[in-house]
Write an enzyme that holds these catalytic residues in place. Structure first.
Site, PDB file in Angstrom:
ATOM      1  N   ILE A   1       0.846  -1.187   0.000  1.00  0.00           N
ATOM      2  CA  ILE A   1       0.000   0.000   0.000  1.00  0.00           C
ATOM      3  C   ILE A   1       0.884   1.240   0.000  1.00  0.00           C
ATOM      4  O   ILE A   1       1.653   1.470   0.930  1.00  0.00           O
ATOM      5  CB  ILE A   1      -0.919   0.024   1.237  1.00  0.00           C
ATOM      6  CG1 ILE A   1      -1.869  -1.164   1.212  1.00  0.00           C
ATOM      7  CG2 ILE A   1      -1.697   1.321   1.294  1.00  0.00           C
ATOM      8  CD1 ILE A   1      -2.856  -1.133   0.089  1.00  0.00           C
TER       9      ILE A   1
ATOM     10  N   ARG B   1      -1.276   5.764 -14.630  1.00  0.00           N
ATOM     11  CA  ARG B   1      -0.242   5.194 -15.499  1.00  0.00           C
ATOM     12  C   ARG B   1       0.543   6.249 -16.280  1.00  0.00           C
ATOM     13  O   ARG B   1       1.778   6.161 -16.351  1.00  0.00           O
ATOM     14  CB  ARG B   1      -0.864   4.145 -16.409  1.00  0.00           C
ATOM     15  CG  ARG B   1      -1.145   2.850 -15.668  1.00  0.00           C
ATOM     16  CD  ARG B   1      -1.955   1.848 -16.443  1.00  0.00           C
ATOM     17  NE  ARG B   1      -2.083   0.601 -15.676  1.00  0.00           N
ATOM     18  CZ  ARG B   1      -2.936  -0.367 -15.959  1.00  0.00           C
ATOM     19  NH1 ARG B   1      -3.766  -0.248 -16.999  1.00  0.00           N
ATOM     20  NH2 ARG B   1      -2.985  -1.452 -15.211  1.00  0.00           N
TER      21      ARG B   1
ATOM     22  N   ARG C   1      35.367  12.999 -19.294  1.00  0.00           N
ATOM     23  CA  ARG C   1      36.200  11.812 -19.142  1.00  0.00           C
ATOM     24  C   ARG C   1      37.144  11.658 -20.339  1.00  0.00           C
ATOM     25  O   ARG C   1      36.704  11.621 -21.492  1.00  0.00           O
ATOM     26  CB  ARG C   1      35.309  10.574 -19.023  1.00  0.00           C
ATOM     27  CG  ARG C   1      36.049   9.252 -18.974  1.00  0.00           C
ATOM     28  CD  ARG C   1      36.902   9.117 -17.751  1.00  0.00           C
ATOM     29  NE  ARG C   1      37.376   7.758 -17.604  1.00  0.00           N
ATOM     30  CZ  ARG C   1      38.467   7.410 -16.917  1.00  0.00           C
ATOM     31  NH1 ARG C   1      39.180   8.359 -16.315  1.00  0.00           N
ATOM     32  NH2 ARG C   1      38.825   6.151 -16.808  1.00  0.00           N
TER      33      ARG C   1
ATOM     34  N   GLN D   1      32.763   7.607 -31.751  1.00  0.00           N
ATOM     35  CA  GLN D   1      31.521   7.405 -32.481  1.00  0.00           C
ATOM     36  C   GLN D   1      30.570   6.447 -31.762  1.00  0.00           C
ATOM     37  O   GLN D   1      29.340   6.634 -31.786  1.00  0.00           O
ATOM     38  CB  GLN D   1      31.812   6.889 -33.889  1.00  0.00           C
ATOM     39  CG  GLN D   1      32.380   7.939 -34.817  1.00  0.00           C
ATOM     40  CD  GLN D   1      32.510   7.436 -36.240  1.00  0.00           C
ATOM     41  OE1 GLN D   1      32.512   6.234 -36.499  1.00  0.00           O
ATOM     42  NE2 GLN D   1      32.640   8.359 -37.179  1.00  0.00           N
TER      43      GLN D   1
ATOM     44  N   GLU E   1       1.630   0.379 -10.626  1.00  0.00           N
ATOM     45  CA  GLU E   1       0.434   0.608 -11.442  1.00  0.00           C
ATOM     46  C   GLU E   1       0.294  -0.390 -12.585  1.00  0.00           C
ATOM     47  O   GLU E   1      -0.230  -0.072 -13.648  1.00  0.00           O
ATOM     48  CB  GLU E   1       0.421   2.048 -11.998  1.00  0.00           C
ATOM     49  CG  GLU E   1       0.622   3.133 -10.970  1.00  0.00           C
ATOM     50  CD  GLU E   1      -0.422   3.106  -9.880  1.00  0.00           C
ATOM     51  OE1 GLU E   1      -1.462   2.455 -10.040  1.00  0.00           O
ATOM     52  OE2 GLU E   1      -0.187   3.743  -8.834  1.00  0.00           O
TER      53      GLU E   1
ATOM     54  N   SER F   1       5.018  -4.273 -16.550  1.00  0.00           N
ATOM     55  CA  SER F   1       5.108  -4.076 -17.995  1.00  0.00           C
ATOM     56  C   SER F   1       4.330  -5.129 -18.781  1.00  0.00           C
ATOM     57  O   SER F   1       3.681  -4.805 -19.782  1.00  0.00           O
ATOM     58  CB  SER F   1       6.584  -4.083 -18.423  1.00  0.00           C
ATOM     59  OG  SER F   1       7.248  -2.936 -17.919  1.00  0.00           O
TER      60      SER F   1
END
Length: 245
Positions: free
Chosen positions: A25, A109, A134, A145, A230, A233
């Site tokens: 809950i 949702r 970095r 790339q 909620e 998936s």
């Protein structure tokens, strides 16, 4: 929804008598008022569920356990032992609880999707700052790339998630009575793509990405739960499949 030890029935005086337990809950032990879904038996399955407003100080309601999860969130397991509610505590009609719950999920949702979107955007910001500063082999990671490709994928996922979340919110704002399909798509894609974006942000940080307390480490823990809240998936996939048939 309660797992009743006994079937809730009309209490003496025309009210309702609720018994059972409910786990996971949100705001358990914090909220002043709870919405409880209980089986009242008007029909089989979902047709026998009803919704009730229950004050936190109702006699017989106890917080049995605080539930700790990987990301901070107030969760608890509640127990109801002969909780008596007045007739007016019923929301809607007897047996109409499931319909109410599903309509509420249409609101919640997209908000979960919006939260995931915010986490993903922060992860991209952190990743971009990291690869710009970095240095490896005398050059910034951002000049590689492969790294640029990862950043591009992250940006595309974020923008696609944003469009789905915005569409669901726009549809509701336009007065659509139900946005089940749009809400499920927004929640599913936004949370799943955010998980991928944040995972890549951790990867681009290298060892710093798994340092406890770092921003991306916290994001990594935060996003995992959103793929469950909620409706997990896979539940969203079922909802979407039914909506398009």
């Amino acid at each position: 929804m309660l797992r009743p030890r006994r079937r809730p029935r009309f209490a003496t005086g025309g009210g309702w008598l609720l018994n059972g337990e409910k786990s996971w809950i949100s705001n358990g032990g914090i909220a002043d008022i709870y919405v409880m879904f209980a089986r009242t038996g008007e029909g089989p399955g979902a047709k026998g569920l009803s919704a009730f407003l229950m004050p936190a100080d109702a006699g017989g309601l106890t917080v049995e356990e605080r539930l700790e999860v990987i990301a901070p969130h107030p969760l608890a397991r509640l127990s109801l032992s002969d909780v008596v509610l007045p007739e007016g505590a019923l929301i809607g009609q007897p047996g109409g609880g499931f319909r109410i719950a599903m309509s509420v999920l249409d609101h919640f949702r997209p908000t979960v999707g919006a939260a995931a979107l915010g986490l993903a955007r922060r992860a991209l910001e952190e990743a971009m700052a990291r690869v710009a500063s970095r240095q490896i082999g005398g050059a910034a990671l951002a000049e590689m790339q492969m790294v640029q490709g990862h950043l591009a994928d992250m940006a595309v996922k974020i923008d696609a998630a944003a469009l789905l979340v915005y569409r669901a919110a726009w549809a509701k704002d336009q007065g659509a009575p139900r946005i089940t399909r749009e809400a499920a798509m927004a929640k599913l894609y936004a949370t799943e793509s955010a998980q991928e974006v944040i995972d890549m942000a951790v990867q681009l940080h290298g060892a710093e990405g798994v340092r406890r307390g770092s921003v991306v480490e916290r994001l990594y823990r935060d996003i995992r739960a959103l793929r469950i809240y909620e409706g997990a998936s896979d539940v969203q996939r079922i909802v979407i499949a039914r909506a398009i048939q």
